[in-house]
Design a protein around this motif. Structure first.
Motif, PDB file in Angstrom:
ATOM      1  N   ASP A 169      41.098  27.370  37.419  1.00 20.40           N
ATOM      2  CA  ASP A 169      39.799  27.694  36.845  1.00 20.40           C
ATOM      3  C   ASP A 169      39.043  28.656  37.764  1.00 20.40           C
ATOM      4  O   ASP A 169      38.503  29.673  37.330  1.00 20.40           O
ATOM      5  N   VAL A 170      39.041  28.326  39.067  1.00 19.31           N
ATOM      6  CA  VAL A 170      38.353  29.186  40.038  1.00 19.31           C
ATOM      7  C   VAL A 170      38.980  30.583  40.032  1.00 19.31           C
ATOM      8  O   VAL A 170      38.270  31.593  40.042  1.00 19.31           O
ATOM      9  N   LEU A 171      40.310  30.649  39.984  1.00 19.85           N
ATOM     10  CA  LEU A 171      40.972  31.959  40.007  1.00 19.85           C
ATOM     11  C   LEU A 171      40.670  32.780  38.754  1.00 19.85           C
ATOM     12  O   LEU A 171      40.656  34.008  38.806  1.00 19.85           O
ATOM     13  N   THR A 172      40.418  32.113  37.627  1.00 22.48           N
ATOM     14  CA  THR A 172      40.074  32.891  36.429  1.00 22.48           C
ATOM     15  C   THR A 172      38.619  33.341  36.469  1.00 22.48           C
ATOM     16  O   THR A 172      38.259  34.336  35.862  1.00 22.48           O
ATOM     17  N   ILE A 173      37.777  32.564  37.186  1.00 25.85           N
ATOM     18  CA  ILE A 173      36.354  32.921  37.248  1.00 25.85           C
ATOM     19  C   ILE A 173      36.098  33.992  38.306  1.00 25.85           C
ATOM     20  O   ILE A 173      35.262  34.865  38.140  1.00 25.85           O
ATOM     21  N   LEU A 174      36.877  33.906  39.392  1.00 33.13           N
ATOM     22  CA  LEU A 174      36.661  34.798  40.532  1.00 33.13           C
ATOM     23  C   LEU A 174      36.552  36.285  40.162  1.00 33.13           C
ATOM     24  O   LEU A 174      35.648  36.967  40.655  1.00 33.13           O
ATOM     25  N   PRO A 175      37.425  36.830  39.300  1.00 37.54           N
ATOM     26  CA  PRO A 175      37.320  38.268  39.005  1.00 37.54           C
ATOM     27  C   PRO A 175      35.971  38.678  38.430  1.00 37.54           C
ATOM     28  O   PRO A 175      35.576  39.831  38.562  1.00 37.54           O
ATOM     29  N   ASN A 176      35.239  37.731  37.818  1.00 40.08           N
ATOM     30  CA  ASN A 176      33.890  38.052  37.348  1.00 40.08           C
ATOM     31  C   ASN A 176      33.026  38.548  38.489  1.00 40.08           C
ATOM     32  O   ASN A 176      32.092  39.317  38.285  1.00 40.08           O
ATOM     33  N   ALA A 177      33.306  38.042  39.681  1.00 41.67           N
ATOM     34  CA  ALA A 177      32.479  38.380  40.836  1.00 41.67           C
ATOM     35  C   ALA A 177      33.156  39.431  41.709  1.00 41.67           C
ATOM     36  O   ALA A 177      32.711  39.683  42.816  1.00 41.67           O
ATOM     37  N   LEU A 178      34.261  40.009  41.250  1.00 36.11           N
ATOM     38  CA  LEU A 178      34.943  41.025  42.044  1.00 36.11           C
ATOM     39  C   LEU A 178      34.688  42.404  41.449  1.00 36.11           C
ATOM     40  O   LEU A 178      35.278  42.778  40.451  1.00 36.11           O
ATOM     41  N   PRO A 179      33.768  43.176  42.053  1.00 34.93           N
ATOM     42  CA  PRO A 179      33.535  44.534  41.573  1.00 34.93           C
ATOM     43  C   PRO A 179      34.812  45.367  41.703  1.00 34.93           C
ATOM     44  O   PRO A 179      35.660  45.085  42.550  1.00 34.93           O
ATOM     45  N   GLY A 180      34.920  46.392  40.855  1.00 37.04           N
ATOM     46  CA  GLY A 180      36.110  47.236  40.866  1.00 37.04           C
ATOM     47  C   GLY A 180      36.466  47.761  42.243  1.00 37.04           C
ATOM     48  O   GLY A 180      37.628  47.748  42.647  1.00 37.04           O
ATOM     49  N   ILE A 181      35.464  48.177  42.983  1.00 35.10           N
ATOM     50  CA  ILE A 181      35.732  48.760  44.312  1.00 35.10           C
ATOM     51  C   ILE A 181      36.339  47.711  45.235  1.00 35.10           C
ATOM     52  O   ILE A 181      37.228  47.989  46.035  1.00 35.10           O
ATOM     53  N   VAL A 182      35.892  46.442  45.092  1.00 31.82           N
ATOM     54  CA  VAL A 182      36.409  45.378  45.940  1.00 31.82           C
ATOM     55  C   VAL A 182      37.861  45.089  45.595  1.00 31.82           C
ATOM     56  O   VAL A 182      38.714  44.907  46.481  1.00 31.82           O
TER      57      VAL A 182
END
Lengths: 557, 360
Positions: free
Chosen positions: A391-404
């Motif tokens: 669940d955390v791994l699916t949510i994490l990309p929401n908080a990962l900007p493209g540059i990151v």
């Protein structure tokens, strides 16, 4: 005592493996690099040495402050523009309401970096505004207010659509009840509609904030001349310009992730705590009131916003694409299709870039669709232990900007000890797009799975289907309509994704976005804009065609 | 129910099931021979559906063993997944797949068994014929009424000719009239096909009509396992009697003069040699008498016409907390009418007093 239980379903295993490669690896390497500055040489020496220095760096504090300021200003301006429009749209009979909705949807289809190029062509010295009106607004455009203005025109529709839908639903369901119990229309609005709409408004504003602090194209194109550095442009500088500073980029990335994750968690918290939209039915538009004397002022406001957000950038893009030379200006003699024929003739590598981006878009849609469906299944339907981690791994990309994501991929796959690596192949772009866009299919598939009763899968198992067969024959067809919609969105966005493409595209591989960006830097703006125009057409038309084909086949459910 | 698994279609031994710290099943022992129907009866939350899902393989027990046809399917060293157990099942919410037609739903078990072509078609048609829905084969399940959907679910459960069919409250979503017809049809179907069936329900009349054996479940345990007639005649505890709605359970105390209820002497009436006891008073154990002529009296609270007589609810005058009893009357009685009640002592069923007998 170890008990024999049902073996973990293969779909869960595939989901876990995919999430690790696409999400966990790049994120982990950002963390590692931030802690161990000599990671690139395969050494774990001097942990935390760079972190302490960087976090005390006044430049970092300044850039973080700039990022927050930019996010905040865009949020405020978006609310100022969108909320009055949305309330008017929701509660009153606005003439041409559907047309305004469509016009406000178009900014979604124009990537911000293309819109900003249109604004530059219009407002710069000797730009279209000066040619038509005799003055330019370059000083305004290349400044913080200019950046905020352009970004707001791209983000305000998020607030507009969220608020108008909530207010409409709340208005027709709850405010009418307040009317029955004796409240005047104005009182009903203040006491019922507004409080009930606040969560929807707050959530959409937080989304705008997250979009603004992640945005690369606008600050990169406008901010450098204004000396306005934000985290995203500073990270880009550290990974693409000499001297390369990977530890610095990783630390800035972490700061950006923390801001972005904070905004995301707050948004989720608001929505889960008090969501009225989700529980209510369809809004009914029977009870809308007449605008009366306000009709023309309101219409003028709608028109002004539509012109600024949609008309001007589109026209500027088209005018530039149709100009033989930029110096020729807006004259009939200067108009022809030479830029389009250069694109189609592939004299500049445009068709190759187009082909690369379209195939990457399709591939990203397929991969994220599959991975999103499997991950959502693992989180929602399976009872597998450790699904909290998934669940955390699916949510994490929401908080990962493209540059990151881009920095993480460089850090992970550019390690000298790796025997094989996708780095320097187009595959790295695919990984980047998949990580950035995974949240879309996950969100759609999760919602779809929540609507499917558990017994539908249980029944398939009892009647002889293995876990994979049950997934393929029962669950996948049931979520297919939602999943397809999400995959079309992934296709449209991945095809023209800018920031990760600029940072990780291998030498010799160009995508639509890097092609446009490079044409602009090289002064061939006409070619870039012709490409932008073709892209907007393709990425808008293809999904629409697929959707209408799907509609003609009848409902898939 | 001890060890011998041979000859039993299903046997479960010492089944415990816990979710974290909540124990849902606490030591279930049950087995049933081929061709019989076992009803699991109990209020919601008693663990009956959990037990059914354990047999289906949709859950795996925390401890204990389950065998189907003498083959172990769940034990500490082994877990057979549901698709390998060869069962049929009818779900409470039907669980028809909305993207498949009626025929597609019914064909699925055959498809999974690798049965194709003409044979599959013929068997789907036969199964739909049996439930009277062959005309609906090409419809979408969502276009069918609740009762029709239930028949499709039944056709799907029997089409692959499983030895054992599990029913999870299959009729609870239907209205009462339809439910009564379907109970009869289901009973005929189960007997006609010689099925072994486990039937989960919270409706005692369904259980008593369909089952050869009824397991009354309470708080994760089997309170009583018996044939329907034994259950009605000899309920094992006041709880079972109350759940089966056999009648009112009254707490009595005894002194030298005999039993008394709420301080009112009722006479000797037999019963156990104890200072307190509980007694089940069924409608058949009461006779209506003139007011004032009997030790027990009451006031008519409700009258309901049922089958050929009136079911009358009477509130006892002698009870401190309100207590009602049911009687049957050939004539319609007035609401509020005061009547005397005569106890037929040889039709009473006595239980030992619950741990703390209420003292009046």
């Amino acid at each position: 005592m170890a008990r024999a239980r049902e073996a973990v379903s293969p779909s869960v295993v595939i989901a876990a493996a995919g999430l690790v490669v696409v999400v966990a690896v790049p994120f982990l390497f950002i963390l590692l690099q931030a802690v161990f500055p000599h990671l690139g040489r395969g050494s774990l020496a001097a942990p935390f040495s760079a972190l302490a220095g960087a976090l005390g760096d006044p430049k970092l504090i300044g850039m973080t402050g700039n990022t927050l300021l930019l996010g905040l200003l865009v949020v405020v301006l978006s609310a100022l523009i969108a909320v009055p429009l949305a309330v008017a749209r929701a509660l009153f009979r606005v003439p041409g309401a559907v047309i305004w909705d469509v016009l406000f949807l178009i900014p979604f289809m124009i990537p911000p970096y293309i819109a900003v190029l249109g604004w530059i062509m219009t407002l710069q010295p000797r730009g279209y505004l000066e040619q038509l009106a005799g003055f330019d607004l370059a000083a305004f455009l290349f400044s913080v207010p200019g950046i905020v203005f352009v970004m707001t025109l791209n983000t305000f529709p998020v607030v507009y659509f969220a608020v108008s839908r909530t207010v409409e639903t709340v208005g027709s369901r709850y405010a009418d009840v307040a009317r029955v119990f004796g409240a005047s229309p104005l009182r009903a609005f203040w006491r019922v509609t507004l409080p009930l709409s606040t969560p929807g408004l707050a959530a959409s504003l937080l989304l705008v904030f997250a979009m603004s602090i992640e945005e690369y194209g606008t600050p990169a194109a406008l901010g450098r001349r204004a000396g306005f550095d934000v985290l995203v442009t500073a990270i880009d500088l550290r990974v693409s310009d000499w001297p390369i500073d990977l530890p610095g980029a990783a630390i800035l990335s972490l700061v950006l992730v923390i801001l972005s994750f904070g905004a995301f968690l707050l948004q989720r918290w608001i929505l889960t705590r008090r969501s009225y939209e989700a529980t209510t039915g369809k809004p009914q538009d029977a009870a809308k009131r007449d605008l009366g004397v306000w009709k023309f002022p309101v219409l003028a406001l709608f028109a002004a916003v539509a012109v600024a957000a949609t008309g001007l950038p589109l026209l500027a893009i088209l005018a530039t694409a149709l100009s033989r030379t930029i110096s020729g200006g807006l004259t009939l003699a200067n108009l022809d299709l030479s830029n389009f024929s250069a694109i189609l003739g592939d004299t500049t590598g445009a068709l190759k870039a187009l082909g690369t981006s379209l195939s990457l878009g399709v591939a990203a849609a397929l991969v994220t669709g599959l991975l999103g469906a499997l991950s959502a299944y693992a989180v929602v339907k399976s009872k597998v232990r450790g699904r909290g981690v998934l669940d955390v791994l699916t949510i994490l990309p929401n908080a990962l900007p493209g540059i990151v994501v881009a920095v993480g991929l460089i850090l992970a796959w550019n390690q000298p000890w790796l025997p094989v690596t996708p780095y320097n192949t187009a595959l790295i772009l695919l990984l980047a797009y998949c990580c950035i866009l995974l949240p879309q299919p996950v969100r759609y598939a999760t919602a779809a799975f929540h609507q499917i009763g558990d017994n539908l899968e249980a029944a398939a198992r009892v009647f002889g289907a293995s876990p994979l067969v049950a997934f393929r024959r029962i669950l996948l067809p049931l979520i297919a309509p939602s999943l397809l919609a999400a995959m079309l969105l992934v296709f449209a966005v991945a095809t023209r994704e800018l920031v990760a493409s600029v940072v990780v595209a291998p030498v010799g591989v160009s995508t639509i976005s890097t092609y446009i960006w490079r044409q602009f830097e090289q002064g061939s703006v006409g070619l870039g804009m012709a490409m932008a125009f073709i892209t907007i057409l393709i990425t808008t038309a293809l999904p629409l065609i697929v959707l209408s084909l799907m509609g003609r086949r009848g409902n898939l459910l | 129910m001890t060890g011998d698994r041979a000859g039993n279609a299903i046997s479960a031994r010492q089944i415990y099931m816990a979710y974290g710290k909540t124990e849902v099943l606490r030591g279930i022992d049950v087995s049933m021979p081929q061709g019989q129907t076992l009803a699991l009866l109990g209020p919601s939350g008693c663990g009956k559906t959990t037990l059914l899902r354990l047999v289906a393989g949709l859950l795996s027990p925390t401890s204990g063993e389950i065998a189907i046809d003498g083959q172990m399917v769940a034990c500490p060293s082994l877990f057979v997944p549901p698709e390998k157990r060869g069962l049929g099942m009818v779900f409470q919410d039907y669980a028809l797949w909305p993207h498949l037609s009626v025929a597609g739903n019914v064909a699925f078990p055959l498809e999974m068994a690798g049965i194709n072509g003409a044979e599959r078609q013929a068997r789907v048609k036969a199964a739909l014929d049996r439930v009277g829905l062959s005309a609906m084969a090409d419809r979408s399940p969502s276009a069918l009424s609740g009762g029709q959907q239930q028949r499709v679910a039944i056709a799907r459960a029997i089409v692959a000719e499983p030895r054992i069919v599990l029913f999870d409250e299959p009729l609870s979503n239907l209205d009462r009239e339809l439910r009564e017809t379907m109970v009869a049809e289901l009973g005929a179907l189960i007997r006609g096909l010689g099925l072994t069936a486990i039937y989960v329900t919270h409706d005692q009349s369904e259980a008593l009509t369909l089952a050869d054996q009824v397991a009354v479940m309470e708080a994760g345990q089997i309170a009583q396992l018996a044939a329907p007639e034994d259950l009605v005649e000899h309920p094992a505890s006041p709880k079972v009697a109350e759940f089966l709605r056999l009648g009112a359970v009254l707490s009595l105390t005894r002194d030298t003069g005999g039993w008394s209820y709420g301080g009112h002497a009722l006479g000797p009436m037999g019963g156990p040699e104890a200072s307190a006891a509980e007694v089940l008073v069924t409608p058949r154990a009461l006779r209506i008498a003139d007011f004032g002529t009997t030790a027990l009296s009451g006031e008519v609270m409700a009258v309901q016409y049922r089958d050929t007589a009136y079911a009358v609810t009477v509130r006892l005058n002698q009870a401190a907390p309100a207590q009602t009893v049911q009687i049957s009357s050939d004539t319609r009685m007035r609401l509020g009418e005061r009547i005397g009640l005569e106890i037929v002592s040889d039709r009473l069923r006595w239980f030992p007093a619950r741990t703390q007998a209420p003292v009046h």
